[in-house]
Write a protein that holds these residues in place. Structure first.
Motif, PDB file in Angstrom:
ATOM      1  N   GLY A  44     -30.780  -2.052  -9.417  1.00 14.11           N
ATOM      2  CA  GLY A  44     -31.193  -1.920 -10.655  1.00 14.11           C
ATOM      3  C   GLY A  44     -30.441  -1.024 -11.100  1.00 14.11           C
ATOM      4  N   ALA A  48     -35.280   2.098 -13.312  1.00 12.10           N
ATOM      5  CA  ALA A  48     -36.041   0.596 -11.743  1.00 12.10           C
ATOM      6  C   ALA A  48     -36.704   1.139 -11.600  1.00 12.10           C
ATOM      7  CB  ALA A  48     -34.594  -0.441 -11.317  1.00 12.10           C
ATOM      8  N   LYS A  50     -36.158   3.202  -8.832  1.00 14.17           N
ATOM      9  CA  LYS A  50     -35.112   2.943  -6.628  1.00 14.17           C
ATOM     10  C   LYS A  50     -35.562   4.280  -6.184  1.00 14.17           C
ATOM     11  CE  LYS A  50     -31.332   2.307  -8.811  1.00 14.17           C
ATOM     12  NZ  LYS A  50     -31.378   2.234  -9.723  1.00 14.17           N
ATOM     13  N   HIS A 201     -26.947   1.520  -9.558  1.00  9.29           N
ATOM     14  CA  HIS A 201     -26.873   0.017 -10.589  1.00  9.29           C
ATOM     15  C   HIS A 201     -25.774  -0.026 -10.746  1.00  9.29           C
ATOM     16  CE1 HIS A 201     -25.144   4.334 -12.248  1.00  9.29           C
ATOM     17  NE2 HIS A 201     -25.068   3.787 -13.562  1.00  9.29           N
ATOM     18  N   GLN A 217     -36.591  -4.383 -11.216  1.00 17.77           N
ATOM     19  CA  GLN A 217     -36.366  -3.802 -12.910  1.00 17.77           C
ATOM     20  C   GLN A 217     -38.101  -3.522 -12.877  1.00 17.77           C
ATOM     21  OE1 GLN A 217     -36.214  -7.049 -15.523  1.00 17.77           O
ATOM     22  NE2 GLN A 217     -34.790  -5.816 -16.966  1.00 17.77           N
ATOM     23  N   ARG A 222     -37.556  -7.849  -8.469  1.00 16.35           N
ATOM     24  CA  ARG A 222     -36.814  -9.223  -8.756  1.00 16.35           C
ATOM     25  C   ARG A 222     -36.514 -10.853  -8.185  1.00 16.35           C
ATOM     26  NH1 ARG A 222     -37.677  -8.635 -14.368  1.00 16.35           N
ATOM     27  NH2 ARG A 222     -37.816 -10.901 -14.486  1.00 16.35           N
ATOM     28  N   ILE A 312     -32.806 -11.072 -13.571  1.00 16.78           N
ATOM     29  CA  ILE A 312     -33.445  -9.433 -14.489  1.00 16.78           C
ATOM     30  C   ILE A 312     -34.285 -10.202 -16.047  1.00 16.78           C
ATOM     31  CG2 ILE A 312     -32.754  -7.679 -12.777  1.00 16.78           C
ATOM     32  CD1 ILE A 312     -31.455  -6.930 -15.651  1.00 16.78           C
TER      33      ILE A 312
END
Length: 313
Positions: A44, A48, A50, A201, A217, A222, A312
């Motif tokens: 992400g 996001a 993470k 990422h 995201q 997602r 996304i």
């Protein structure tokens, strides 16, 4: 390298409706996912959620709501047990000034409950495995960025964890050092059998090392699936190579209900309706009609980047 083995697990972590907030700012929102055995990517953009998710799974953050488990341990109650069986390579530098690599990695082993003599022995082993054997007695302040990243990986490995969390492991690395790090990650997971979660990422890093991917995201999941599944074209799309270019072949494909999406020399990317039956037979029939010879035929796949952008969107 030793691996701590417990009862067999089909997944290494289960997260259900997890929400984590910093004051009024919600960083992870009602997140539900399963982290499978093997090497999984947490993919992400920056922000996001993470790293926040990793901290919650390690018991460093108290969830506002929801639940989760790591290796069968509850993240709300069993943070210490989780951290004893899990290795963490954080995104930010975490070396201790004045310590050599051996001292630093051995200290990480002692913090995990290892006797000092065992921790020192293991420190030498993992530093050698990570490619730092000749620099093991140098202070970490003298290390290059690539060497510091390897030292962080070594301290995460020293106690023989069953699961590794690697947060942006190629951060700041040049191409050669990045290749070395990704090769190490691949070997740890697929060669040594250690479960890994790679948070990044960078799509090429995930695609090169991981079997599964969780796309995040805005603090939410997602999409999650195996990479080979997530990159499979959602449509009935085929790549065809002919012996020679053929305008008649393209026309015959259209007559059989298909569509030529791309055409470069002898290569054709063809799409059929999702409900079309026996598509390969239609392609061969079109070639026969056009008098064309098919050299290769296989289902088309999209790149992970294409799948990510689709997830996304």
């Amino acid at each position: 390298m030793g691996v701590i083995l417990h009862h067999p697990l089909m997944s290494v972590a289960e997260i259900r409706n997890l929400t984590v907030a910093y004051g009024s700012k919600v960083a992870v929102s009602d997140l539900t996912c399963t982290i499978s055995e093997g090497c999984s990517g947490l993919l992400g953009p920056n922000g996001a959620g993470k790293t926040t998710l990793i901290k919650a799974l390690l018991g460093f953050l108290t969830p506002a709501s929801g639940s989760g488990s790591v290796l069968g341990f509850d993240i709300a109650r069993d943070g210490l047990e989780i951290r004893m069986h899990v290795g963490l390579m954080p995104e930010m530098d975490c070396h201790i000034p004045g310590l050599s690599a051996v001292e630093y990695v051995a200290y990480a082993g002692e913090l995990s409950g290892m006797p000092r003599s065992h921790a020192i022995r293991r420190a030498h082993e993992v530093l050698d495995y990570c490619g730092l054997s000749e620099a093991r007695y140098r202070n970490l302040e003298t290390y290059s960025t690539g060497m510091k990243q390897k030292a962080k990986l070594a301290q995460a490995l020293v106690h023989g964890p069953q699961l590794l969390f690697l947060d942006e492991p190629t951060n700041g690395l040049d191409p050669a050092a990045r290749d070395e790090m990704l090769d190490l990650i691949r070997d740890i997971s697929h060669g040594k059998g250690v479960n890994i979660v790679v948070s990044s990422h960078l799509l090429p890093d995930i695609e090169r090392t991981c079997d599964n991917v969780i796309v995040m995201q805005g603090g939410r999941v997602r999409r999650e699936d195996r990479i080979d599944v997530i990159t499979a074209s959602a449509h009935a799309t085929w790549d065809v190579e002919l012996k020679e270019p053929s305008e008649s072949f393209a026309a015959a494909i259209e007559q059989n209900g298909g569509k030529v999406l791309e055409h470069l020399s002898t290569r054709y990317r063809i799409e059929f309706p999702a409900d079309a039956e026996k598509m390969s037979l239609k392609i061969f029939a079109s070639a026969k009609t056009a008098g064309a010879q098919v050299r290769s035929l296989f289902p088309a796949h999209q790149t992970l980047e294409e799948a990510f952008m689709e997830a996304i969107a």
